[in-house]
Design an enzyme around this catalytic site. Structure first.
Site, PDB file in Angstrom:
ATOM      1  N   SER A  33       0.983  -1.124  -0.003  1.00  0.00           N
ATOM      2  CA  SER A  33      -0.024  -0.128   0.037  1.00  0.00           C
ATOM      3  C   SER A  33       0.886   1.228  -0.134  1.00  0.00           C
ATOM      4  O   SER A  33       1.517   1.387   0.754  1.00  0.00           O
ATOM      5  CB  SER A  33      -0.881  -0.089   1.098  1.00  0.00           C
ATOM      6  OG  SER A  33      -1.458   1.203   1.499  1.00  0.00           O
TER       7      SER A  33
ATOM      8  N   HIS B 207      -1.397  -1.741  -4.024  1.00  0.00           N
ATOM      9  CA  HIS B 207      -2.611  -1.332  -3.303  1.00  0.00           C
ATOM     10  C   HIS B 207      -2.871   0.187  -3.189  1.00  0.00           C
ATOM     11  O   HIS B 207      -1.886   1.085  -2.667  1.00  0.00           O
ATOM     12  CB  HIS B 207      -2.875  -2.003  -1.993  1.00  0.00           C
ATOM     13  CG  HIS B 207      -3.851  -1.843  -1.449  1.00  0.00           C
ATOM     14  ND1 HIS B 207      -5.185  -2.689  -1.435  1.00  0.00           N
ATOM     15  CD2 HIS B 207      -4.255  -1.052  -0.170  1.00  0.00           C
ATOM     16  CE1 HIS B 207      -6.101  -2.418  -0.618  1.00  0.00           C
ATOM     17  NE2 HIS B 207      -5.568  -1.403   0.039  1.00  0.00           N
TER      18      HIS B 207
ATOM     19  N   ASP C  59      -5.003   3.239  -1.645  1.00  0.00           N
ATOM     20  CA  ASP C  59      -5.869   3.599  -0.672  1.00  0.00           C
ATOM     21  C   ASP C  59      -6.556   5.082  -0.877  1.00  0.00           C
ATOM     22  O   ASP C  59      -5.658   5.987  -0.559  1.00  0.00           O
ATOM     23  CB  ASP C  59      -5.352   3.733   0.952  1.00  0.00           C
ATOM     24  CG  ASP C  59      -4.923   2.213   1.234  1.00  0.00           C
ATOM     25  OD1 ASP C  59      -5.883   1.405   1.242  1.00  0.00           O
ATOM     26  OD2 ASP C  59      -3.938   1.960   1.737  1.00  0.00           O
TER      27      ASP C  59
ATOM     28  N   MET D 125      -9.218   7.918  -0.054  1.00  0.00           N
ATOM     29  CA  MET D 125      -9.785   8.105   1.342  1.00  0.00           C
ATOM     30  C   MET D 125     -10.354   9.667   1.147  1.00  0.00           C
ATOM     31  O   MET D 125      -9.728  10.502   0.559  1.00  0.00           O
ATOM     32  CB  MET D 125      -9.065   8.358   2.610  1.00  0.00           C
ATOM     33  CG  MET D 125      -8.293   7.068   2.741  1.00  0.00           C
ATOM     34  SD  MET D 125      -7.463   7.039   4.345  1.00  0.00           S
ATOM     35  CE  MET D 125      -6.456   5.428   4.441  1.00  0.00           C
TER      36      MET D 125
ATOM     37  N   HIS E 118      -8.725   0.643  -3.457  1.00  0.00           N
ATOM     38  CA  HIS E 118      -9.490   0.584  -2.419  1.00  0.00           C
ATOM     39  C   HIS E 118     -10.351   1.772  -2.183  1.00  0.00           C
ATOM     40  O   HIS E 118      -9.710   2.910  -1.617  1.00  0.00           O
ATOM     41  CB  HIS E 118      -8.506  -0.050  -1.240  1.00  0.00           C
ATOM     42  CG  HIS E 118      -9.538   0.013  -0.153  1.00  0.00           C
ATOM     43  ND1 HIS E 118      -8.669  -0.386   1.296  1.00  0.00           N
ATOM     44  CD2 HIS E 118     -10.550  -0.057   0.437  1.00  0.00           C
ATOM     45  CE1 HIS E 118      -9.533  -0.293   2.286  1.00  0.00           C
ATOM     46  NE2 HIS E 118     -10.850  -0.449   1.918  1.00  0.00           N
TER      47      HIS E 118
ATOM     48  N   MET F  98     -12.260   3.904  -0.323  1.00  0.00           N
ATOM     49  CA  MET F  98     -12.840   4.433   1.260  1.00  0.00           C
ATOM     50  C   MET F  98     -13.690   5.642   1.181  1.00  0.00           C
ATOM     51  O   MET F  98     -13.120   6.583   1.789  1.00  0.00           O
ATOM     52  CB  MET F  98     -11.398   4.265   2.216  1.00  0.00           C
ATOM     53  CG  MET F  98     -10.911   3.040   2.814  1.00  0.00           C
ATOM     54  SD  MET F  98      -9.519   2.735   3.582  1.00  0.00           S
ATOM     55  CE  MET F  98      -8.472   2.940   2.011  1.00  0.00           C
TER      56      MET F  98
ATOM     57  N   MET G 294     -10.985  -6.215   6.153  1.00  0.00           N
ATOM     58  CA  MET G 294     -10.404  -5.121   6.767  1.00  0.00           C
ATOM     59  C   MET G 294      -9.847  -5.742   8.187  1.00  0.00           C
ATOM     60  O   MET G 294     -10.706  -6.218   8.874  1.00  0.00           O
ATOM     61  CB  MET G 294     -11.244  -3.948   6.972  1.00  0.00           C
ATOM     62  CG  MET G 294     -11.509  -2.914   5.698  1.00  0.00           C
ATOM     63  SD  MET G 294      -9.690  -2.627   4.705  1.00  0.00           S
ATOM     64  CE  MET G 294      -9.034  -1.660   5.907  1.00  0.00           C
TER      65      MET G 294
ATOM     66  N   GLY H 232      -0.448   1.718   9.796  1.00  0.00           N
ATOM     67  CA  GLY H 232       0.263   1.378  11.056  1.00  0.00           C
ATOM     68  C   GLY H 232      -0.371   0.982  12.205  1.00  0.00           C
ATOM     69  O   GLY H 232       0.147   1.238  13.231  1.00  0.00           O
TER      70      GLY H 232
ATOM     71  N   ASP I 125      -6.256  -6.496   5.003  1.00  0.00           N
ATOM     72  CA  ASP I 125      -5.685  -5.021   4.996  1.00  0.00           C
ATOM     73  C   ASP I 125      -5.466  -4.652   6.330  1.00  0.00           C
ATOM     74  O   ASP I 125      -6.587  -4.354   7.031  1.00  0.00           O
ATOM     75  CB  ASP I 125      -6.530  -4.454   3.747  1.00  0.00           C
ATOM     76  CG  ASP I 125      -6.175  -2.999   3.659  1.00  0.00           C
ATOM     77  OD1 ASP I 125      -4.920  -2.518   4.101  1.00  0.00           O
ATOM     78  OD2 ASP I 125      -6.695  -2.143   3.041  1.00  0.00           O
ATOM     79  N   GLY I 126      -4.585  -4.414   6.583  1.00  0.00           N
ATOM     80  CA  GLY I 126      -4.351  -3.356   8.056  1.00  0.00           C
ATOM     81  C   GLY I 126      -3.472  -4.239   8.941  1.00  0.00           C
ATOM     82  O   GLY I 126      -3.749  -5.484   9.385  1.00  0.00           O
TER      83      GLY I 126
END
Ligand code: DX5
Ligand code: ZN
Length: 222
Positions: A14, A39, A41, A43, A72, A74, A143, A151, A178-179
Site C-alpha cells: 500500500s 494497493h 488507498d 480516502m 480501495h 474508502m 479489513m 500503522g 488489509d491492516g
C-alpha cells in the site's frame, strides 16, 4: 494488467506509507522485487477521517507502472467516482459494503467496464452482509483494522471472517487482508484462508524494502 490467477500468495504494497514525492521510484522498487499488485488507498475525509488522493494521481501512477492497480475506495459514494478511477487506469476496484445499496448490480457494472471487482467490510460489519455479493467478486477484501490510517494493530477477530468467506467463494476468488500486516500477522491471516496481503508500514516504513518484502514472503512459507 489483471490480478494474478488464484493459487499464489501475493503481497500488495500500500503506497499510503510511501514517499509521495518519489512515487515512481517507490513503485519501481516494488516491481523490481516481483510485486504484481499495488494497493491504492483512496480516502475522502467523509467515509473515513483522512484524505489521500483521487483519479489524477492514479492516472500518473498508471503511466509509470504495469502492475495491477488495486484501488480501495474508502469513500461515501463509490458509484459516483468509480468511472473516473477506471478512466484513470485502475484495474481493480474495491468498494465498501457499507456504502452501496445494490452491491450485486455494482459488481456487474464494474465487470461491464472491464475491471475486476472487490467488496470489503469494516471490522465491525457482520460478514453476512457480503454473503450474496462475495462469490461474484474477483477478490474480497477483509479489513483487519478500522480503515483510515496506516500503522494500526491487526485485529484477529476481524480476520477470522476469511474462513467463512472462503467457504462461500471457493478457491477461485482471492481473499485480501488489509491492516496491520507484518511477518507474524501475515501467517495468521494465511491460516484463515487469505492469499493476498496488503502491507503499508511493514514495507514502506523500512529502509530496506527488499528485505521487508523477503521477510513477509518468508513468513508465508513456514
Ligand atoms: C487502512 C488502509 C490500509 C493501510 C494498511 O485504512 O486501507 O491499506 O495502508 O497499512 P498498514 O499495513 O500500515 O497497516
Ligand atoms: Zn487499503
Amino acid at each position: 494488467m489483471q490480478l494474478p490467477k488464484t493459487g499464489s500468495f501475493e503481497i500488495a504494497p500500500s503506497i499510503l506509507s510511501a514517499d509521495f514525492s518519489n512515487l515512481e521510484s517507490e513503485i519501481a522498487q516494488m516491481t523490481a522485487e516481483g510485486i504484481q499488485i499495488i494497493h491504492l488507498d483512496v480516502m475522502d475525509g467523509h467515509f473515513v477521517p483522512n484524505i489521500t488522493f483521487g483519479p489524477p494521481v492514479v492516472n500518473w501512477i498508471r503511466k509509470s507502472t504495469d502492475a495491477v492497480l488495486d484501488t480501495h475506495l474508502m469513500i461515501t459514494d463509490p458509484q459516483k467516482y468509480a468511472p473516473a478511477f477506471i478512466k484513470a487506469g485502475s484495474d481493480h476496484i474495491t468498494f465498501h459494503i457499507e456504502t452501496v445499496d445494490k452491491p450485486v448490480e455494482f459488481v456487474k457494472y464494474l465487470h461491464d467496464q472491464g475491471v475486476t471487482a472487490g467488496v470489503t467490510l469494516n471490522p465491525k460489519t457482520p460478514v453476512g452482509t457480503i454473503e450474496q455479493v462475495a462469490p461474484l467478486c474477483d477478490m474480497v477484501l477483509v479489513m483487519t483494522v478500522q480503515p483510515g490510517f496506516g500503522g494500526q494493530s491487526f485485529m484477529d477477530d476481524a480476520c477470522r471472517k476469511c474462513t467463512q468467506i472462503r467457504e462461500w467463494v471457493g478457491p477461485d476468488v482471492r481473499i485480501e487482508v488489509d491492516g496491520g500486516m507484518g511477518p507474524a500477522t501475515i501467517t495468521v491471516a494465511c491460516g484463515y484462508g487469505a492469499d493476498t496481503f496488503v502491507a503499508g508500514n511493514a514495507i514502506f516504513g523500512k529502509t530496506n524494502r527488499a528485505v521487508a518484502i523477503a521477510e513477509l514472503r518468508q513468513a508465508l512459507t513456514v
